[in-house]
Design an enzyme around this catalytic site. Structure first.
Site, PDB file in Angstrom:
ATOM      1  N   ARG A   4       5.869  18.517  -7.279  1.00 23.64           N
ATOM      2  CA  ARG A   4       5.067  18.881  -6.106  1.00 23.64           C
ATOM      3  C   ARG A   4       4.519  17.633  -5.422  1.00 23.64           C
ATOM      4  NH1 ARG A   4      -0.718  21.482  -5.838  1.00 23.64           N
ATOM      5  NH2 ARG A   4      -0.713  22.370  -3.742  1.00 23.64           N
TER       6      ARG A   4
ATOM      7  N   HIS B 203       5.206  16.625  -1.570  1.00 25.98           N
ATOM      8  CA  HIS B 203       4.113  16.396  -0.620  1.00 25.98           C
ATOM      9  C   HIS B 203       4.134  14.960  -0.092  1.00 25.98           C
ATOM     10  CE1 HIS B 203       1.277  20.009  -1.471  1.00 25.98           C
ATOM     11  NE2 HIS B 203       2.545  20.357  -1.611  1.00 25.98           N
TER      12      HIS B 203
ATOM     13  N   ASP C 235       7.064   7.614   0.689  1.00 23.51           N
ATOM     14  CA  ASP C 235       6.527   6.247   0.734  1.00 23.51           C
ATOM     15  C   ASP C 235       5.261   6.052  -0.088  1.00 23.51           C
ATOM     16  OD1 ASP C 235       4.687   7.635   2.256  1.00 23.51           O
ATOM     17  OD2 ASP C 235       4.678   6.201   3.930  1.00 23.51           O
TER      18      ASP C 235
ATOM     19  N   GLU D 127      -4.234  11.336   2.879  1.00 29.28           N
ATOM     20  CA  GLU D 127      -3.492  12.548   2.510  1.00 29.28           C
ATOM     21  C   GLU D 127      -4.023  13.159   1.219  1.00 29.28           C
ATOM     22  OE1 GLU D 127       0.753  11.778   2.333  1.00 29.28           O
ATOM     23  OE2 GLU D 127       0.551  10.328   3.959  1.00 29.28           O
TER      24      GLU D 127
ATOM     25  N   ASN E 250      -3.305  18.948  -0.676  1.00 34.17           N
ATOM     26  CA  ASN E 250      -3.190  18.033  -1.813  1.00 34.17           C
ATOM     27  C   ASN E 250      -4.366  18.086  -2.776  1.00 34.17           C
ATOM     28  OD1 ASN E 250      -0.688  16.983  -1.015  1.00 34.17           O
ATOM     29  ND2 ASN E 250      -1.668  15.530   0.377  1.00 34.17           N
TER      30      ASN E 250
ATOM     31  N   HIS F  95       9.738  26.826  -6.826  1.00 31.00           N
ATOM     32  CA  HIS F  95       8.917  26.196  -7.831  1.00 31.00           C
ATOM     33  C   HIS F  95       9.470  26.860  -9.091  1.00 31.00           C
ATOM     34  CE1 HIS F  95       5.936  24.552  -5.086  1.00 31.00           C
ATOM     35  NE2 HIS F  95       5.964  25.651  -4.468  1.00 31.00           N
TER      36      HIS F  95
ATOM     37  N   ASP G  52       5.564  32.226 -11.703  1.00 29.15           N
ATOM     38  CA  ASP G  52       6.590  33.134 -12.223  1.00 29.15           C
ATOM     39  C   ASP G  52       6.251  33.409 -13.682  1.00 29.15           C
ATOM     40  OD1 ASP G  52       7.108  30.471 -12.542  1.00 29.15           O
ATOM     41  OD2 ASP G  52       9.282  30.642 -12.435  1.00 29.15           O
TER      42      ASP G  52
ATOM     43  N   SER H 201       7.630  32.199 -17.496  1.00 28.20           N
ATOM     44  CA  SER H 201       8.564  31.066 -17.517  1.00 28.20           C
ATOM     45  C   SER H 201       8.029  29.865 -16.743  1.00 28.20           C
ATOM     46  CB  SER H 201       9.925  31.476 -16.942  1.00 28.20           C
ATOM     47  OG  SER H 201       9.845  31.682 -15.550  1.00 28.20           O
TER      48      SER H 201
END
Length: 313
Positions: A57, A61, A69, A85, A91, A178, A231, A234
């Site tokens: 993730r 992002h 970067d 950010e 975030n 995901h 989920d 799992s």
């Protein structure tokens, strides 16, 4: 990593992304770099497998704002102060910063000022998926670290849980671009408590699933501490269960539901479910390679940060 399974679907219907990166970029300048990252990941991720989803993730992002970067790692720049950010709403639940900092310190001890934070994220994300039973993919390196990081850009550019399919595809297209994971209640609680502003529930959400979420997980819409499996059953493994749940109307987010309403993405989901796990792994790997090259800074652009959290002085 439910989020990245939805990313796979959208990336699959878009074109390729190209970047000026190289396999084995550090072969001469820091030949042990990739092994250092892999060894640390292999040692620690099996004890905290949910961190694999966190790292993938983070990589996503990072790449979605100004390219891959390392700008998501910055907590201060001269232009934005501490409104980077990292503090933007999308975030605020990203984890793994300390893990990347440790990797950076290990690599710096071997080769000071050579390996970028952006490359460390990309390598760690790949290696963490492999060690949790997922596919491997090529990670060309040579990314440079960015000098700019703005919270407002992260807020506007990172796909949101409530985006519809048109917005999702547009955000990916703007970048040419995901099955394990967890979520926090505020990212989807409107579907349970106030979907259209009159205290109603999202009718697209399976009622039994919604009842369970409301009674056992998110008892209040603003619960910021409870973590919910994207989920169930799992979240620590890498498999196709996320897509099966989508077709049962048990995707947590509005953006999940949107994937089943668009003919192109629905067709792709059905193809994945009808195919083998090996096919899924291959598709996922291809999507990761595409994303990892988004707007990568190379050559003399940016810098090689000494500390991933701040630009070099």
């Amino acid at each position: 990593m439910r989020g990245f399974c939805s990313i796979l679907v959208v990336l699959a219907i878009l074109g390729s992304v190209h970047g000026d990166l190289q396999m084995g970029f550090y072969a001469s300048s820091c030949p042990k770099a990739e092994q250092i990252v892999q060894d640390y990941v292999n040692e620690h991720i099996p004890n905290a497998p949910s961190l694999a989803a966190a790292l993938i993730r983070m990589h996503f992002h990072d790449c979605f704002v100004r390219g891959c970067d390392g700008s998501v790692l910055l907590n201060f720049t001269s232009s934005s102060g501490n409104q980077t950010e990292r503090v933007a709403v999308p975030n605020q639940t990203v984890r793994g910063f300390g893990f990347i900092d440790t990797l950076k310190s290990l690599v710096e001890a071997e080769c000071p000022g050579v390996v970028s934070c952006a490359d460390i994220i990309a390598l760690a994300a790949r290696d963490s998926i492999v060690i949790t039973g997922g596919p491997s993919w090529k990670v060309p390196t040579g990314r440079r670290d960015g000098l700019i990081s703005n919270a407002s850009e992260a807020l506007s550019q990172i796909p949101a849980p409530f985006d519809n399919i048109t917005i999702l595809i547009q955000k990916f297209a703007n970048k040419s671009a995901h099955t394990i994971g967890i979520a926090h209640c505020p990212s989807f609680s409107n579907r349970l408590y106030n979907f259209t502003g009159v205290g109603d529930r999202d009718p697209a959400l399976d009622s039994e699933y919604a009842d369970n979420l409301q009674s056992r997980k998110c008892r209040t819409p603003n619960d910021t501490t409870t973590r919910v499996e994207m989920d169930p059953g799992s979240r620590k493994t890498f498999d196709l269960s996320y897509y099966s749940l989508l077709l049962k109307r048990r995707g947590l987010f509005e953006s999940d539901s949107e994937l089943t309403r668009n003919s192109n993405t629905l067709t792709y989901i059905n193809q994945l479910l009808q195919g083998s796990i090996e096919n899924f792994f291959s598709e996922f790997a291809t999507s990761m390679e595409k994303m990892g090259a988004v707007e990568a800074k190379t050559g003399t652009s940016g810098e090689i940060r000494r500390n991933c959290a701040v630009v070099n002085s």
